[in-house]
Design a protein around this motif. Sequence first.
Motif, PDB file in Angstrom:
ATOM      1  N   ASN A   1      23.615   9.536  53.508  1.00 26.63           N
ATOM      2  CA  ASN A   1      23.382   8.883  52.600  1.00 26.63           C
ATOM      3  C   ASN A   1      21.503   8.563  53.606  1.00 26.63           C
ATOM      4  OD1 ASN A   1      23.686   8.848  49.919  1.00 26.63           O
ATOM      5  ND2 ASN A   1      24.721   7.127  49.926  1.00 26.63           N
ATOM      6  N   MET A   2      21.744   8.211  54.515  1.00 25.08           N
ATOM      7  CA  MET A   2      20.900   7.613  56.096  1.00 25.08           C
ATOM      8  C   MET A   2      19.966   9.310  55.891  1.00 25.08           C
ATOM      9  SD  MET A   2      21.048   4.201  55.755  1.00 25.08           S
ATOM     10  CE  MET A   2      20.368   4.334  57.045  1.00 25.08           C
ATOM     11  N   SER A   3      20.866  10.235  56.968  1.00 23.51           N
ATOM     12  CA  SER A   3      20.321  10.921  56.612  1.00 23.51           C
ATOM     13  C   SER A   3      19.443  11.938  56.547  1.00 23.51           C
ATOM     14  CB  SER A   3      21.196  11.993  57.922  1.00 23.51           C
ATOM     15  OG  SER A   3      22.695  11.696  57.560  1.00 23.51           O
ATOM     16  N   GLY A   4      20.070  11.812  54.924  1.00 23.06           N
ATOM     17  CA  GLY A   4      19.110  12.922  54.332  1.00 23.06           C
ATOM     18  C   GLY A   4      18.226  11.909  53.188  1.00 23.06           C
ATOM     19  N   GLY A   5      18.190  10.208  53.290  1.00 21.42           N
ATOM     20  CA  GLY A   5      16.991   9.634  52.499  1.00 21.42           C
ATOM     21  C   GLY A   5      15.826  10.550  52.590  1.00 21.42           C
ATOM     22  N   PRO A   6      14.999  10.323  51.694  1.00 24.13           N
ATOM     23  CA  PRO A   6      13.738  11.009  51.943  1.00 24.13           C
ATOM     24  C   PRO A   6      12.481  10.378  52.914  1.00 24.13           C
ATOM     25  CG  PRO A   6      13.762   9.928  49.455  1.00 24.13           C
ATOM     26  CD  PRO A   6      15.226  10.149  50.170  1.00 24.13           C
ATOM     27  N   LEU A   7      11.837  11.211  52.998  1.00 24.15           N
ATOM     28  CA  LEU A   7      10.663  10.001  54.310  1.00 24.15           C
ATOM     29  C   LEU A   7       9.759   9.313  52.978  1.00 24.15           C
ATOM     30  CD1 LEU A   7       9.817  12.354  56.886  1.00 24.15           C
ATOM     31  CD2 LEU A   7      11.532  10.926  56.775  1.00 24.15           C
ATOM     32  N   GLU A   8       8.894   8.884  53.452  1.00 21.50           N
ATOM     33  CA  GLU A   8       8.548   7.804  52.626  1.00 21.50           C
ATOM     34  C   GLU A   8       7.055   9.087  52.339  1.00 21.50           C
ATOM     35  OE1 GLU A   8       6.828   4.029  50.700  1.00 21.50           O
ATOM     36  OE2 GLU A   8       8.970   4.370  51.811  1.00 21.50           O
ATOM     37  N   GLY A   9       6.804   8.692  50.949  1.00 20.89           N
ATOM     38  CA  GLY A   9       5.311   9.373  50.403  1.00 20.89           C
ATOM     39  C   GLY A   9       5.455  10.988  51.001  1.00 20.89           C
TER      40      GLY A   9
ATOM     41  N   ASN B   1      10.232  11.422  42.290  1.00 19.06           N
ATOM     42  CA  ASN B   1      10.708  10.136  41.428  1.00 19.06           C
ATOM     43  C   ASN B   1      12.513  10.269  41.495  1.00 19.06           C
ATOM     44  OD1 ASN B   1       8.639   8.535  43.256  1.00 19.06           O
ATOM     45  ND2 ASN B   1       7.267   8.304  40.358  1.00 19.06           N
ATOM     46  N   ILE B   2      12.581  10.807  39.729  1.00 20.76           N
ATOM     47  CA  ILE B   2      13.751  11.281  39.778  1.00 20.76           C
ATOM     48  C   ILE B   2      14.649  11.674  40.545  1.00 20.76           C
ATOM     49  CG2 ILE B   2      15.146  12.828  38.246  1.00 20.76           C
ATOM     50  CD1 ILE B   2      12.797  12.833  36.079  1.00 20.76           C
ATOM     51  N   PHE B   3      14.493  12.633  41.934  1.00 21.96           N
ATOM     52  CA  PHE B   3      15.870  13.344  42.456  1.00 21.96           C
ATOM     53  C   PHE B   3      15.548  12.500  43.862  1.00 21.96           C
ATOM     54  CE2 PHE B   3      15.088  16.706  39.304  1.00 21.96           C
ATOM     55  CZ  PHE B   3      16.270  17.486  39.475  1.00 21.96           C
ATOM     56  N   LEU B   4      14.329  11.943  43.907  1.00 21.93           N
ATOM     57  CA  LEU B   4      13.536  12.185  45.862  1.00 21.93           C
ATOM     58  C   LEU B   4      14.257   9.876  46.020  1.00 21.93           C
ATOM     59  CD1 LEU B   4      11.370  14.051  47.178  1.00 21.93           C
ATOM     60  CD2 LEU B   4      13.586  13.848  47.655  1.00 21.93           C
ATOM     61  N   THR B   5      13.082   9.426  45.129  1.00 16.19           N
ATOM     62  CA  THR B   5      12.983   8.185  45.358  1.00 16.19           C
ATOM     63  C   THR B   5      14.713   6.978  44.558  1.00 16.19           C
ATOM     64  OG1 THR B   5      10.833   8.480  44.688  1.00 16.19           O
ATOM     65  CG2 THR B   5      11.519   6.088  44.641  1.00 16.19           C
ATOM     66  N   SER B   6      14.507   8.128  43.543  1.00 15.10           N
ATOM     67  CA  SER B   6      16.241   7.477  42.815  1.00 15.10           C
ATOM     68  C   SER B   6      17.558   7.681  43.638  1.00 15.10           C
ATOM     69  CB  SER B   6      16.315   8.404  41.573  1.00 15.10           C
ATOM     70  OG  SER B   6      16.671   8.857  41.242  1.00 15.10           O
ATOM     71  N   GLY B   7      17.243   8.558  44.566  1.00 14.72           N
ATOM     72  CA  GLY B   7      18.322   8.972  45.376  1.00 14.72           C
ATOM     73  C   GLY B   7      19.340  10.238  43.938  1.00 14.72           C
ATOM     74  N   LEU B   8      18.846  10.516  43.699  1.00 14.46           N
ATOM     75  CA  LEU B   8      19.410  11.644  42.952  1.00 14.46           C
ATOM     76  C   LEU B   8      19.890  12.594  43.518  1.00 14.46           C
ATOM     77  CD1 LEU B   8      20.730  12.175  39.971  1.00 14.46           C
ATOM     78  CD2 LEU B   8      18.331  13.261  38.822  1.00 14.46           C
ATOM     79  N   ALA B   9      18.921  13.033  44.437  1.00 13.19           N
ATOM     80  CA  ALA B   9      19.359  14.688  44.996  1.00 13.19           C
ATOM     81  C   ALA B   9      20.333  14.306  46.259  1.00 13.19           C
ATOM     82  CB  ALA B   9      18.274  14.831  45.825  1.00 13.19           C
ATOM     83  N   MET B  10      20.755  12.673  47.083  1.00 15.29           N
ATOM     84  CA  MET B  10      21.330  12.765  47.480  1.00 15.29           C
ATOM     85  C   MET B  10      22.643  12.553  47.079  1.00 15.29           C
ATOM     86  SD  MET B  10      19.958  13.073  50.594  1.00 15.29           S
ATOM     87  CE  MET B  10      21.646  13.504  50.916  1.00 15.29           C
ATOM     88  N   ILE B  11      22.841  11.920  45.578  1.00 18.69           N
ATOM     89  CA  ILE B  11      24.181  11.949  44.785  1.00 18.69           C
ATOM     90  C   ILE B  11      24.731  13.606  44.661  1.00 18.69           C
ATOM     91  CG2 ILE B  11      24.820  11.025  42.587  1.00 18.69           C
ATOM     92  CD1 ILE B  11      22.985   9.131  42.601  1.00 18.69           C
TER      93      ILE B  11
END
Length: 186
Positions: free
Chosen positions: A82-90, A102-112
Motif C-alpha cells: 500500500n505504501m509503495s503502490g499508493g497513487p500520487l496526489e492529483g 476516485n473509485i479505484f485510486l483514492t479509495s484504495g480499491l486498486a491496491m486491494i
Amino acid sequence: KLSSEVHPALAFFALWGAVGWLTMIEGGQGSLVGLAPVNRDLYKDSHKIAYRCSKISHKGDSLDRYLLGRQFMVVMVVFTVNMSGGPLEGAAIWGFPQVVLNIFLTSGLAMILITCMVGQLNSQVNASHHMLDYLDNYFGLFTLWVANAIEFSGLLHSSYVIQLLVGLLAGQPIESNDEPRTGIET
C-alpha cells in the motif's frame, strides 16, 4: 507514502517484490497446513526442501507458531504494498473521469484488488492443488524461517496471553502439542 517520496523505480520494485513475497507467504501457509496430515516419508526423497519445511513446521506446536509469525508478515507486506503502490496526489491516468479515479485510486480499491487477486488468492489456489511443488524451493524455506524468527522474537507474545484469557473465560484450558519442558527450556 513511499510512492511519492522515492524514485518511481524503487517504489515499483518494492511494490512487486512485496506482492511476490506475499504469494509465497500465502501459498506457503496453504501448503504447510494442507501437508500437516500427510506422512512426510512419502515425499522425503522427491521434494527435499518441502520435506525440510514440513519437518520444521509439523513438530509439536510449531505450525501454530509459524502461523502467528506469518500473520505479522502479511500485515507488514501488505503495508509495504500500500505504501509503495499508493497513487500520487492529483494523478491522472489515461484520461479516465475523476469518478473512476476516485473509485479505484483514492479509495484504495486498486491496491486491494492487486493485493488480493495477485498476491493472495491465486497463490492460495495454486498451493492448494500443488502443495509439495509450491513449497519445494528455498524461497519457501526462507519465508518459513522469517515467520518463525518473528514469532521467536517475542513481538507477538501478547497474543498468547489473550489466548489463555479466552480459554479461561470459556472454561476450556489450552492444551499444547509440545512435549513438557524441563530445566532450561521453561
